[in-house]
Design an enzyme around this catalytic site. Structure first.
Site, PDB file in Angstrom:
ATOM      1  N   TYR A  15       6.467  -2.005   3.813  1.00 17.31           N
ATOM      2  CA  TYR A  15       6.506  -2.419   2.405  1.00 17.31           C
ATOM      3  C   TYR A  15       7.003  -1.299   1.492  1.00 17.31           C
ATOM      4  CZ  TYR A  15       4.282  -6.789   3.560  1.00 17.31           C
ATOM      5  OH  TYR A  15       4.043  -8.041   4.076  1.00 17.31           O
ATOM      6  N   VAL A  16       6.791  -0.046   1.899  1.00 16.79           N
ATOM      7  CA  VAL A  16       7.280   1.065   1.081  1.00 16.79           C
ATOM      8  C   VAL A  16       8.687   1.482   1.534  1.00 16.79           C
ATOM      9  CG1 VAL A  16       6.907   3.480   0.430  1.00 16.79           C
ATOM     10  CG2 VAL A  16       4.981   1.908   0.489  1.00 16.79           C
ATOM     11  N   ASN A  94       2.461   3.955   7.931  1.00 20.72           N
ATOM     12  CA  ASN A  94       1.162   3.488   7.446  1.00 20.72           C
ATOM     13  C   ASN A  94       0.067   4.528   7.692  1.00 20.72           C
ATOM     14  OD1 ASN A  94       2.139   2.698   9.994  1.00 20.72           O
ATOM     15  ND2 ASN A  94       0.420   1.322  10.308  1.00 20.72           N
ATOM     16  N   ALA A 228      -3.965   7.836  -9.800  1.00 23.62           N
ATOM     17  CA  ALA A 228      -3.327   6.706 -10.488  1.00 23.62           C
ATOM     18  C   ALA A 228      -3.908   5.402  -9.939  1.00 23.62           C
ATOM     19  CB  ALA A 228      -1.811   6.749 -10.277  1.00 23.62           C
ATOM     20  N   CYS A 281      -3.490  -0.248  -0.945  1.00 25.81           N
ATOM     21  CA  CYS A 281      -3.695   1.073  -1.555  1.00 25.81           C
ATOM     22  C   CYS A 281      -5.033   1.319  -2.249  1.00 25.81           C
ATOM     23  CB  CYS A 281      -2.576   1.336  -2.566  1.00 25.81           C
ATOM     24  SG  CYS A 281      -1.040   1.760  -1.763  1.00 25.81           S
ATOM     25  N   PHE A 343      -2.550 -11.027  -1.155  1.00 23.61           N
ATOM     26  CA  PHE A 343      -3.500 -10.349  -2.057  1.00 23.61           C
ATOM     27  C   PHE A 343      -3.104 -10.472  -3.523  1.00 23.61           C
ATOM     28  CE2 PHE A 343      -1.733  -6.301  -3.605  1.00 23.61           C
ATOM     29  CZ  PHE A 343      -0.607  -6.145  -2.813  1.00 23.61           C
ATOM     30  N   ARG A 351      -2.927  -7.554   3.299  1.00 26.50           N
ATOM     31  CA  ARG A 351      -3.861  -6.454   3.514  1.00 26.50           C
ATOM     32  C   ARG A 351      -4.923  -6.396   2.417  1.00 26.50           C
ATOM     33  NH1 ARG A 351       0.353  -1.664   4.617  1.00 26.50           N
ATOM     34  NH2 ARG A 351       1.524  -2.900   3.119  1.00 26.50           N
ATOM     35  N   ARG A 445      -8.245 -17.035 -10.694  1.00 23.18           N
ATOM     36  CA  ARG A 445      -7.176 -16.228 -11.290  1.00 23.18           C
ATOM     37  C   ARG A 445      -6.853 -16.616 -12.724  1.00 23.18           C
ATOM     38  NH1 ARG A 445      -5.124 -11.705  -8.321  1.00 23.18           N
ATOM     39  NH2 ARG A 445      -5.392 -12.194  -6.146  1.00 23.18           N
TER      40      ARG A 445
HETATM   41  C1  UDX Z   1      -0.779  -0.687  -6.382  1.00 24.45           C
HETATM   42  C2  UDX Z   1      -0.284   0.158  -7.580  1.00 24.45           C
HETATM   43  O1  UDX Z   1      -0.102  -0.700  -8.705  1.00 24.45           O
HETATM   44  C3  UDX Z   1       1.014   0.864  -7.226  1.00 24.45           C
HETATM   45  O2  UDX Z   1       1.405   1.722  -8.282  1.00 24.45           O
HETATM   46  C4  UDX Z   1       0.820   1.671  -5.954  1.00 24.45           C
HETATM   47  O3  UDX Z   1       2.025   2.258  -5.543  1.00 24.45           O
HETATM   48  C5  UDX Z   1       0.295   0.791  -4.833  1.00 24.45           C
HETATM   49  O4  UDX Z   1      -0.910   0.131  -5.245  1.00 24.45           O
HETATM   50  P1  UDX Z   1      -0.153  -3.055  -5.370  1.00 24.45           P
HETATM   51  O5  UDX Z   1      -1.431  -2.914  -4.621  1.00 24.45           O
HETATM   52  O6  UDX Z   1       1.078  -3.395  -4.605  1.00 24.45           O
HETATM   53  O7  UDX Z   1       0.180  -1.707  -6.163  1.00 24.45           O
HETATM   54  O8  UDX Z   1      -0.302  -4.197  -6.497  1.00 24.45           O
HETATM   55  P2  UDX Z   1      -1.027  -4.229  -7.936  1.00 24.45           P
HETATM   56  O9  UDX Z   1      -0.178  -5.018  -8.831  1.00 24.45           O
HETATM   57  O10 UDX Z   1      -1.447  -2.920  -8.392  1.00 24.45           O
HETATM   58  O11 UDX Z   1      -2.311  -5.125  -7.638  1.00 24.45           O
HETATM   59  C6  UDX Z   1      -3.392  -4.667  -6.837  1.00 24.45           C
HETATM   60  C7  UDX Z   1      -4.514  -5.671  -6.856  1.00 24.45           C
HETATM   61  O12 UDX Z   1      -5.114  -5.727  -8.144  1.00 24.45           O
HETATM   62  C8  UDX Z   1      -4.077  -7.098  -6.552  1.00 24.45           C
HETATM   63  O13 UDX Z   1      -5.035  -7.698  -5.720  1.00 24.45           O
HETATM   64  C9  UDX Z   1      -4.030  -7.766  -7.915  1.00 24.45           C
HETATM   65  O14 UDX Z   1      -4.230  -9.142  -7.858  1.00 24.45           O
HETATM   66  C10 UDX Z   1      -5.176  -7.063  -8.616  1.00 24.45           C
HETATM   67  N1  UDX Z   1      -5.048  -7.047 -10.081  1.00 24.45           N
HETATM   68  C11 UDX Z   1      -4.030  -6.373 -10.674  1.00 24.45           C
HETATM   69  C12 UDX Z   1      -6.002  -7.699 -10.860  1.00 24.45           C
HETATM   70  O15 UDX Z   1      -6.947  -8.308 -10.332  1.00 24.45           O
HETATM   71  N2  UDX Z   1      -5.886  -7.640 -12.221  1.00 24.45           N
HETATM   72  C13 UDX Z   1      -4.886  -6.966 -12.831  1.00 24.45           C
HETATM   73  O16 UDX Z   1      -4.867  -6.959 -14.078  1.00 24.45           O
HETATM   74  C14 UDX Z   1      -3.919  -6.319 -12.033  1.00 24.45           C
HETATM   75  P1  ADP Z   2       3.435   0.668   3.949  1.00 24.99           P
HETATM   76  O1  ADP Z   2       2.841  -0.387   3.073  1.00 24.99           O
HETATM   77  O2  ADP Z   2       2.822   2.017   3.718  1.00 24.99           O
HETATM   78  O3  ADP Z   2       4.932   0.688   3.931  1.00 24.99           O
HETATM   79  P2  ADP Z   2       3.592  -0.726   6.506  1.00 24.99           P
HETATM   80  O4  ADP Z   2       2.522  -0.954   7.525  1.00 24.99           O
HETATM   81  O5  ADP Z   2       4.181  -1.894   5.818  1.00 24.99           O
HETATM   82  O6  ADP Z   2       2.971   0.322   5.457  1.00 24.99           O
HETATM   83  O7  ADP Z   2       4.798   0.079   7.162  1.00 24.99           O
HETATM   84  C1  ADP Z   2       4.672   1.244   7.905  1.00 24.99           C
HETATM   85  C2  ADP Z   2       5.667   1.194   9.071  1.00 24.99           C
HETATM   86  O8  ADP Z   2       5.688   2.454   9.733  1.00 24.99           O
HETATM   87  C3  ADP Z   2       5.348   0.162  10.153  1.00 24.99           C
HETATM   88  O9  ADP Z   2       6.429  -0.730  10.304  1.00 24.99           O
HETATM   89  C4  ADP Z   2       5.130   1.004  11.423  1.00 24.99           C
HETATM   90  O10 ADP Z   2       5.620   0.380  12.594  1.00 24.99           O
HETATM   91  C5  ADP Z   2       5.951   2.245  11.116  1.00 24.99           C
HETATM   92  N1  ADP Z   2       5.566   3.426  11.886  1.00 24.99           N
HETATM   93  C6  ADP Z   2       4.327   3.937  12.078  1.00 24.99           C
HETATM   94  N2  ADP Z   2       4.384   5.054  12.816  1.00 24.99           N
HETATM   95  C7  ADP Z   2       5.695   5.285  13.103  1.00 24.99           C
HETATM   96  C8  ADP Z   2       6.399   6.309  13.829  1.00 24.99           C
HETATM   97  N3  ADP Z   2       5.760   7.332  14.387  1.00 24.99           N
HETATM   98  N4  ADP Z   2       7.749   6.220  13.915  1.00 24.99           N
HETATM   99  C9  ADP Z   2       8.392   5.186  13.334  1.00 24.99           C
HETATM  100  N5  ADP Z   2       7.782   4.206  12.627  1.00 24.99           N
HETATM  101  C10 ADP Z   2       6.460   4.246  12.519  1.00 24.99           C
END
Ligand code: UDX
Ligand code: ADP
Length: 465
Positions: A15-16, A94, A228, A281, A343, A351, A445
């Site tokens: 995802y990142v 991850n 943050a 996160c 989520f 997750r 929600r």
């Molecule tokens: C978060 C941070 O926002 C981001 O900066 C960081 O890099 C990763 O973690 P993310 O988890 O992808 O991002 O989504 P986010 O929009 O932050 O929502 C997180 C959770 O909070 C979700 O379950 C969302 O539904 C909930 N949420 C968010 C609320 O319940 N109310 C809100 O007002 C905002």
């Molecule tokens: P994030 O949300 O942090 O991006 P993800 O689980 O979506 O986490 O992605 C992390 C990715 O990193 C997975 O696809 C996983 O297979 C990969 N990964 C983990 N360890 C290694 C490694 N040693 N070499 C290459 N890829 C890896």
């Protein structure tokens, strides 16, 4: 040291890694970016013809993949070759919470980071800038540095090599990742090597105004990411705690959010009530923060942040309890429709989704569940419950539906768990005949316009009202 970055490798196509490298490729046409992953299926899916089935669903992502893939963006399983050719390597693997050993339940498991660092140490050639992008505990850069400087690994292929380590945490939120990456509030770069910082900064300067790129020391950068997320999560727990007061007093949490959010010191974002935060996160980072506090004997600080997590679980338990109470104190053998399993909206990520724990509570109370989500795959939901539920009879109580209508068939109650746009547009009059009486809707929600729904047909519970 190199003066220009031509080849980037990103370890981890999740995802990142996936979206962030797609955006760098989109904005920096003269850099070749290769995203590598140990998961072959994932790489196959990133390279697949069907852009609607990429491993990550994000609005705007498939358009960038269509434009850049095969041009300056590549997805590959070839770690060794890609690492050896790269000037800069992002680590985006991850870092799940450890489930056993020292720090279990709190500390992050750094085994994937460590493995990546070892691979870099082995295969890199010349000078390489290593950038940590994964969410990691403070001081991880130190671990990476130590692994990279291990002589043994270097001797393995006897090449002259050196490294600079930077921290460059990613602040994208899922569901809005592409927009967040294109228009970030800030880019944070932590490190000591000013030339390496400059080279990374130059990449972002292709589309981010210079004043938004800030540099700090390594530890401030790592800590800022945790803080943050902790602050954002804290706002959600705060408003969720107030939702319960609203329900008891006759106030409306949406009105309270609006009223307090207009104070510019408070701000209007992140005050939306819900079933508690999920995602990969928030919980993990607060646990990391707590672990850090405990390590430095800051007991009161640890306790303070623990409370953000307790309110989050409490909100979920509270919702499960309300459902049972409203359905005459028992949901045994009743059917509950669960709308939404990711989520949050606009992502296929499950997750830490609050839907998981609430579904488990409802199963525990004996309910049958019909679950529908527009983007989460059936196999993913099955995988989660097969892992969480040991009892086969309980697993059989879960039915994964292919549409809202199918999920509502013979149902006693509808539980809205994710704020998907599709659910705002449901024609409730058409749903009512499919359900059993009395028909309940539980909106966790606040997406329903309850005035437009026929109260002679539906009983409605809407959070914080
Ligand atoms: C978060 C941070 O926002 C981001 O900066 C960081 O890099 C990763 O973690 P993310 O988890 O992808 O991002 O989504 P986010 O929009 O932050 O929502 C997180 C959770 O909070 C979700 O379950 C969302 O539904 C909930 N949420 C968010 C609320 O319940 N109310 C809100 O007002 C905002
Ligand atoms: P994030 O949300 O942090 O991006 P993800 O689980 O979506 O986490 O992605 C992390 C990715 O990193 C997975 O696809 C996983 O297979 C990969 N990964 C983990 N360890 C290694 C490694 N040693 N070499 C290459 N890829 C890896």
């Amino acid at each position: 040291m190199k003066k220009i970055i031509k080849n980037i490798c990103c370890i981890g196509a999740g995802y990142v890694g996936g979206p962030s490298m797609a955006v760098i490729a989109h904005k920096c046409k003269d850099i070749k970016i290769t995203v590598v992953d140990i998961n072959e299926e994932k790489i196959k899916a990133w390279n697949g013809d069907d852009l609607n089935n990429l491993p990550v669903f994000e609005p705007g992502l498939k358009e960038i993949i269509r434009e850049c893939r095969g041009v300056n963006l590549f997805f590959s399983n070839e770690l060794k070759k890609t690492i050896s050719e790269s000037d800069m390597i992002f680590i985006s693997v991850n870092t799940p919470t450890k489930n056993k050993g020292i720090g279990a339940g709190k500390a992050s498991d750094l085994k994937y980071i460590e493995l990546s660092a070892r691979e870099i140490s082995k295969y890199a050639e010349g000078h390489t800038i290593v950038v940590e992008k994964s969410t990691i505990p403070v001081k991880t850069a130190q671990t990476i540095k130590e692994i990279l400087s291990s002589q043994k690994e270097k001797e393995l292929n006897n090449k002259n090599k050196s490294f600079s380590v930077l921290s460059n945490p990613e602040f994208l939120a899922e569901g809005t990742a592409i927009n967040d990456l294109l228009n970030p509030d800030r880019i944070l770069i932590g490190g000591e090597d000013s030339l390496a910082i400059d080279l990374l900064s130059k990449i972002y300067e292709n589309w981010v105004p210079e004043k938004k790129i800030i540099t700090t020391n390594l530890w401030s950068s790592e800590l800022s990411k945790l803080v943050a997320n902790a602050f954002l999560a804290q706002r959600i727990s705060s408003i969720n705690s107030i939702s319960a007061i609203c329900e008891s007093t006759g106030a409306d949490v949406a009105e309270v959010s609006k009223a307090i959010g207009m104070d510019s010191r408070i701000g209007k974002n992140f005050l939306k009530v819900g079933p508690g935060f999920g995602g990969s996160c928030f919980k993990k980072d607060i646990l990391n923060l707590i672990y850090l506090c405990e390590k430095f004997n800051l007991v009161e600080v640890a306790k303070y942040w623990e409370q953000i997590l307790s309110i989050n679980s409490w909100q979920q338990k509270r919702i499960s309890k309300i459902i049972v109470e409203k359905l005459f104190g028992t949901i045994s053998e009743k059917t509950i429709t669960v709308l939404g399993f990711s989520f949050k909206a606009n992502t296929n990520d499950t997750r830490e989704s609050p839907a998981i724990d609430i579904c488990l509570d409802l199963i525990e109370e004996g309910a049958n569940l019909n679950i529908y989500d527009p983007k989460v795959e059936k196999q993913e939901i099955e995988r989660i419950f097969n892992k969480k539920l040991k009892n086969k009879i309980e697993i059989k109580k879960i039915n994964i539906s292919g549409s809202v209508k199918e999920a509502c068939l013979n149902s006693d109650a509808i539980l809205i768990m994710t704020e998907w746009e599709d659910f705002r547009e449901i024609e409730w009059d058409k749903i009512y005949p499919l359900m059993r009486d009395p028909s309940w809707i539980f909106d966790t929600r606040r997406i329903l316009n309850i005035e437009s729904i026929d109260h002679n047909k539906f009983n409605i519970w809407s959070i914080g009202r």
